[in-house]
Design an enzyme around this catalytic site. Sequence first.
Site, PDB file in Angstrom:
ATOM      1  N   ASP A  44      21.182  34.058  50.737  1.00 38.22           N
ATOM      2  CA  ASP A  44      19.988  33.957  51.582  1.00 38.22           C
ATOM      3  C   ASP A  44      18.780  33.433  50.802  1.00 38.22           C
ATOM      4  O   ASP A  44      17.733  33.154  51.379  1.00 38.22           O
ATOM      5  CB  ASP A  44      19.639  35.312  52.209  1.00 38.22           C
ATOM      6  CG  ASP A  44      19.085  36.290  51.187  1.00 38.22           C
ATOM      7  OD1 ASP A  44      19.689  36.412  50.106  1.00 38.22           O
ATOM      8  OD2 ASP A  44      18.055  36.920  51.457  1.00 38.22           O
ATOM      9  N   ASP A  60      23.312  39.203  41.927  1.00 42.41           N
ATOM     10  CA  ASP A  60      23.062  39.758  43.260  1.00 42.41           C
ATOM     11  C   ASP A  60      24.403  39.933  43.970  1.00 42.41           C
ATOM     12  O   ASP A  60      24.656  39.382  45.015  1.00 42.41           O
ATOM     13  CB  ASP A  60      22.150  38.772  44.019  1.00 42.41           C
ATOM     14  CG  ASP A  60      21.754  39.293  45.384  1.00 42.41           C
ATOM     15  OD1 ASP A  60      22.077  40.447  45.694  1.00 42.41           O
ATOM     16  OD2 ASP A  60      21.145  38.517  46.136  1.00 42.41           O
ATOM     17  N   GLY A 101      31.198  32.386  41.188  1.00 38.43           N
ATOM     18  CA  GLY A 101      30.261  32.733  40.122  1.00 38.43           C
ATOM     19  C   GLY A 101      30.938  32.915  38.772  1.00 38.43           C
ATOM     20  O   GLY A 101      30.359  32.617  37.721  1.00 38.43           O
ATOM     21  N   GLN A 131      34.995  35.755  54.188  1.00 43.04           N
ATOM     22  CA  GLN A 131      34.536  36.961  54.862  1.00 43.04           C
ATOM     23  C   GLN A 131      34.089  36.669  56.292  1.00 43.04           C
ATOM     24  O   GLN A 131      33.933  35.513  56.675  1.00 43.04           O
ATOM     25  CB  GLN A 131      33.369  37.572  54.075  1.00 43.04           C
ATOM     26  CG  GLN A 131      32.221  36.605  53.814  1.00 43.04           C
ATOM     27  CD  GLN A 131      31.457  36.873  52.515  1.00 43.04           C
ATOM     28  OE1 GLN A 131      31.440  37.987  52.013  1.00 43.04           O
ATOM     29  NE2 GLN A 131      30.814  35.851  51.977  1.00 43.04           N
ATOM     30  N   ASP A 180      29.065  44.885  47.250  1.00 39.82           N
ATOM     31  CA  ASP A 180      29.892  46.008  46.779  1.00 39.82           C
ATOM     32  C   ASP A 180      31.151  45.517  46.046  1.00 39.82           C
ATOM     33  O   ASP A 180      31.610  44.402  46.281  1.00 39.82           O
ATOM     34  CB  ASP A 180      30.325  46.870  47.977  1.00 39.82           C
ATOM     35  CG  ASP A 180      29.141  47.590  48.596  1.00 39.82           C
ATOM     36  OD1 ASP A 180      28.112  47.720  47.919  1.00 39.82           O
ATOM     37  OD2 ASP A 180      29.249  48.012  49.763  1.00 39.82           O
ATOM     38  N   PRO A 229      35.222  39.461  47.778  1.00 40.59           N
ATOM     39  CA  PRO A 229      34.991  38.389  46.802  1.00 40.59           C
ATOM     40  C   PRO A 229      34.149  38.826  45.610  1.00 40.59           C
ATOM     41  O   PRO A 229      34.185  38.195  44.557  1.00 40.59           O
ATOM     42  CB  PRO A 229      34.267  37.305  47.608  1.00 40.59           C
ATOM     43  CG  PRO A 229      33.797  37.952  48.871  1.00 40.59           C
ATOM     44  CD  PRO A 229      34.705  39.117  49.119  1.00 40.59           C
TER      45      PRO A 229
END
Lengths: 297, 297
Positions: A106, A175, A158, A51, A178, A182
Amino acid sequence: MEVIATLEEHALKEYKWEDEELWISNYVARARIKTDYKVNSLLHHEVSPFQEISIVDTKGFGRMLVLDGVPQVSSKEGFIYNEMISHIPIITHPDPKVVGMIGGGDCGPAREAMKYSGIEKISVVEIDQQVTDVCRTWLTPSSHYDSDKRFSMIHKDGVDWIQENKGNYDVLMIDRSDPVGPAAKLFNQGFYKDVFECLTDEGVAVFQSGSPFYNTSTLRKTYHSLCELFPIVRTYLVTIPLFPCGLWSFTIASKKFDPLDADLSRLKAEDTKYINSEIVYASFVLPNYVKEILESN
Amino acid sequence: MEVIATLEEHALKEYKWEDEELWISNYVARARIKTDYKVNSLLHHEVSPFQEISIVDTKGFGRMLVLDGVPQVSSKEGFIYNEMISHIPIITHPDPKVVGMIGGGDCGPAREAMKYSGIEKISVVEIDQQVTDVCRTWLTPSSHYDSDKRFSMIHKDGVDWIQENKGNYDVLMIDRSDPVGPAAKLFNQGFYKDVFECLTDEGVAVFQSGSPFYNTSTLRKTYHSLCELFPIVRTYLVTIPLFPCGLWSFTIASKKFDPLDADLSRLKAEDTKYINSEIVYASFVLPNYVKEILESN
């Protein structure tokens, strides 16, 4: 104005100049609304294999992480998302030892999890190492969590990770962003089954489940898919000013423990900016129009 | 596309063409954010002695009333504002007979008040008759309320009206827009005193008190001003997708009755789309960062 050279080079569609000011625009095609933020400075921009990643400084939200043009988290109100995705599943389980998180490079939710001394292991699975690196440089100094020996960062898809960790986890936080790019496969029924199998027999998972206002299908599908697998499924709401229309949902899925029976004395809310013991229950109280989304097919 | 001729004539700054599509833009200078809505059709536009009034049809929100470029209410989610400003003060008072409303020319809150058979008089005071007329034509058919003999519409400055009605009202709803333009004087300490004096000794008032996210000073000032006059002052929250950043506040001020002790069995929620008996209490539960706004000077 501080603007890095790559801006014109990449001609990012989400950035635009108006009257010599730089703005970033978040477009929601489904509702045909756009939210534009005045950019004080474009601090960083890079393209990863997954991205476009940028960090912008804005007046209204402070520093903002932007992925593929969509604001993800800001320094001014990131605490809302981070606290609300983490504390509620953690206190739903009476004694979680092993906690995992998919997405959230993050590390905001991981820092909240670290407040619970009973937790022995916190794994964050972020597919895009560049997101983690950018966040460490620009958003959240790593000293907060690198010194915590319970914490590990895993750069992996994941979906692959969760299939390798069956039956190990007490709490999982999904988490996901949208359901495009990915994160799209984190919305499949197969993935929900993998989450179920990754949890212990008393495990609890929480999922970002979209806007109940302009994207009712994501919430409805998440809720119904989880109901097919878990005995206890509950949606709770939070208002996230950075997200379009503000109203957002999380959906918790639990094998044994009901979040409404959580022991609120376990909540570590000494220095939280959003959550407190009253908010936990109040967040599960749904307006009629949101109840209707969950009840409809 | 259906666009009335006055658009180009007036060259409204809040409207803009992009790629042959018409958009309406709501700019919040304080936070430097803009929300743009794709306009399917500009159904109506006129200029009153007080403001520019338009009705647009949009994909995300349906029909929208826009005053001086600021979206006020939409057909898709107007029920949220209308139900939440009206039912809570009405059930806080155990037996209200006389109810008044300043602003709110679309009569949405008045229609909610009509559900309470004990109420004998409902007065709506709207300074701008043209707003009422436009809403009746484009948003809310008048048959709903014109047949209710308890209802009266008064076209007058709310400040003048309230000074003429001392001690008469059980419940007052101050459905003011932002503290600019004709609504600015509805934010003065003198106005709060007039509201106090317009209420009976057991009266309850509610005020639109702004965004707790990007406009903390409106909320803080409203709350502190009311605390100087009323023994019971409480802020409650609601998420209104049409408003910038979503999170919004109402502040209730009461001479005798506490909204947290309201008799929930009185709530007329048979056909509401937002409010239910659980929501009443949950709306008063504030995140820590909102509590801090109220506690700070």
